[in-house]
Design a protein around this motif. Structure first.
Motif, PDB file in Angstrom:
ATOM      1  N   THR A   1       7.179   8.559  -5.570  1.00  0.00           N
ATOM      2  CA  THR A   1       5.884   8.042  -5.424  1.00  0.00           C
ATOM      3  C   THR A   1       5.084   9.172  -5.807  1.00  0.00           C
ATOM      4  O   THR A   1       3.596   8.965  -5.667  1.00  0.00           O
TER       5      THR A   1
ATOM      6  N   THR B   1       2.593   9.969  -1.148  1.00  0.00           N
ATOM      7  CA  THR B   1       2.706  10.300  -2.474  1.00  0.00           C
ATOM      8  C   THR B   1       3.582  11.599  -2.608  1.00  0.00           C
ATOM      9  O   THR B   1       3.359  12.207  -3.817  1.00  0.00           O
TER      10      THR B   1
ATOM     11  N   ASP C   1       3.417  -2.155 -11.969  1.00  0.00           N
ATOM     12  CA  ASP C   1       3.425  -1.037 -10.986  1.00  0.00           C
ATOM     13  C   ASP C   1       4.762  -0.392 -10.573  1.00  0.00           C
ATOM     14  O   ASP C   1       4.677   0.809 -10.067  1.00  0.00           O
TER      15      ASP C   1
ATOM     16  N   PHE D   1       1.651   8.082  -7.828  1.00  0.00           N
ATOM     17  CA  PHE D   1       0.442   6.957  -7.171  1.00  0.00           C
ATOM     18  C   PHE D   1      -0.314   8.031  -6.334  1.00  0.00           C
ATOM     19  O   PHE D   1      -0.362   8.872  -6.131  1.00  0.00           O
ATOM     20  N   ASP D   2      -1.487   7.190  -6.051  1.00  0.00           N
ATOM     21  CA  ASP D   2      -2.660   7.759  -5.222  1.00  0.00           C
ATOM     22  C   ASP D   2      -2.291   7.176  -3.828  1.00  0.00           C
ATOM     23  O   ASP D   2      -1.966   5.952  -3.648  1.00  0.00           O
TER      24      ASP D   2
ATOM     25  N   ARG E   1       0.886  -1.138  -0.033  1.00  0.00           N
ATOM     26  CA  ARG E   1      -0.012  -0.049  -0.117  1.00  0.00           C
ATOM     27  C   ARG E   1       0.634   1.276  -0.090  1.00  0.00           C
ATOM     28  O   ARG E   1       1.869   1.479   0.950  1.00  0.00           O
TER      29      ARG E   1
ATOM     30  N   GLN F   1      -3.171   3.556  -2.707  1.00  0.00           N
ATOM     31  CA  GLN F   1      -3.253   2.590  -3.553  1.00  0.00           C
ATOM     32  C   GLN F   1      -2.438   1.167  -3.526  1.00  0.00           C
ATOM     33  O   GLN F   1      -1.449   1.484  -2.579  1.00  0.00           O
ATOM     34  N   GLU F   2      -3.043   0.441  -3.803  1.00  0.00           N
ATOM     35  CA  GLU F   2      -2.429  -0.918  -3.633  1.00  0.00           C
ATOM     36  C   GLU F   2      -1.688  -1.352  -4.889  1.00  0.00           C
ATOM     37  O   GLU F   2      -2.168  -1.204  -6.159  1.00  0.00           O
ATOM     38  N   ILE F   3      -0.327  -1.760  -4.823  1.00  0.00           N
ATOM     39  CA  ILE F   3       0.330  -2.116  -5.920  1.00  0.00           C
ATOM     40  C   ILE F   3       0.968  -3.579  -5.578  1.00  0.00           C
ATOM     41  O   ILE F   3       1.226  -4.130  -4.621  1.00  0.00           O
TER      42      ILE F   3
END
Length: 234
Positions: free
Chosen positions: A128, A123, A210, A131-132, A119, A135-137
């Motif tokens: 980073t 950001t 990702d 990304f939000d 997670r 956000q899960e990557i």
């Protein structure tokens, strides 16, 4: 102008070529840097790649911190140069005191290699911004000494200042304290993480793409800072 991102090769580095490829795919120019030299060759950012620098003698990153290139890099990082340490590179950043805490043997004492869900918690770091928050990557992990540890005061400080960059979800592969997979310094230009984003940049070979976001994020960050610098000089 195309961003130039250096990748340091130490004796025992394994993922330096992978990092160079990820940089190229993200749209920047990779620049090979050698551990035995002090010159950073005018790069805009630096990646410390994964592997087993100097055979991980003593402990991961403990010898690499004394490499000639690190003398220059530590000063440059303190001056704002974006630096990403991946796995062994994260260990080197901690050993160099650019990041707090330490990476120790996995709690279960086994090497772990698997696709790992993370997670994104922060950001605002140099790596980073694409990304939000939340956000899960999915990015691979592969380490035997990946357990992030620190005293409670340091952990509280990292949490309170929003410096936990990524956190493990759906299982903690190393037993890292508070499920921490990556952190940043206070300025946000230095980031260390145990998972390997350079192995998640192509659909053909990775569990996801990702990881590419970390490399495109720093390129965008460099673009913004260049514009800001230019504006301040007008």
């Amino acid at each position: 102008m195309t961003a130039r991102i250096g990748v340091v090769t130490f004796p025992g580095s394994l993922d330096d070529r992978d990092a160079q490829r990820a940089i190229r795919l993200a749209g920047a120019q990779p620049v090979a840097l050698w551990h035995g030299e002090t010159a950073l060759r005018g790069v805009d950012a630096v990646i410390l790649p994964g592997g087993f620098s100097y055979g991980d003698y003593l402990r991961g990153g403990a010898i690499a911190r004394f490499a000639p290139v690190m003398e220059t890099l530590v000063d440059a990082a303190k001056g704002g140069l974006p630096v990403l340490g991946i796995c062994n590179g994260f260990q080197i950043l901690c050993e160099s005191h650019l990041l707090p805490g330490a990476l120790t043997r996995n709690a279960h004492l086994h090497f772990r290699r698997r696709s790992q869900r993370l997670r994104v918690e922060n950001t605002t770091s140099a790596f980073t911004g694409h990304f939000d928050a939340g956000q899960e990557i999915v990015i691979p992990v592969k380490n035997g000494e990946g357990r992030f540890v620190a005293d409670e005061r340091t952990l509280d400080e990292l949490e309170g200042e929003g410096r936990v960059v990524v956190r493990y979800v759906d299982g903690n592969p190393s037993g890292a304290m508070r499920d921490i997979a990556g952190i940043s310094n206070a300025a946000g230009n230095v980031v260390g993480m145990m998972p390997h984003p350079e192995h998640a940049v192509e659909a053909l070979t990775g569990p996801s793409v990702d990881g590419l976001g970390l490399f495109t994020s720093v390129i965008a960050h460099l673009g913004r800072t260049a514009v800001g610098a230019g504006s301040s000089q007008t």
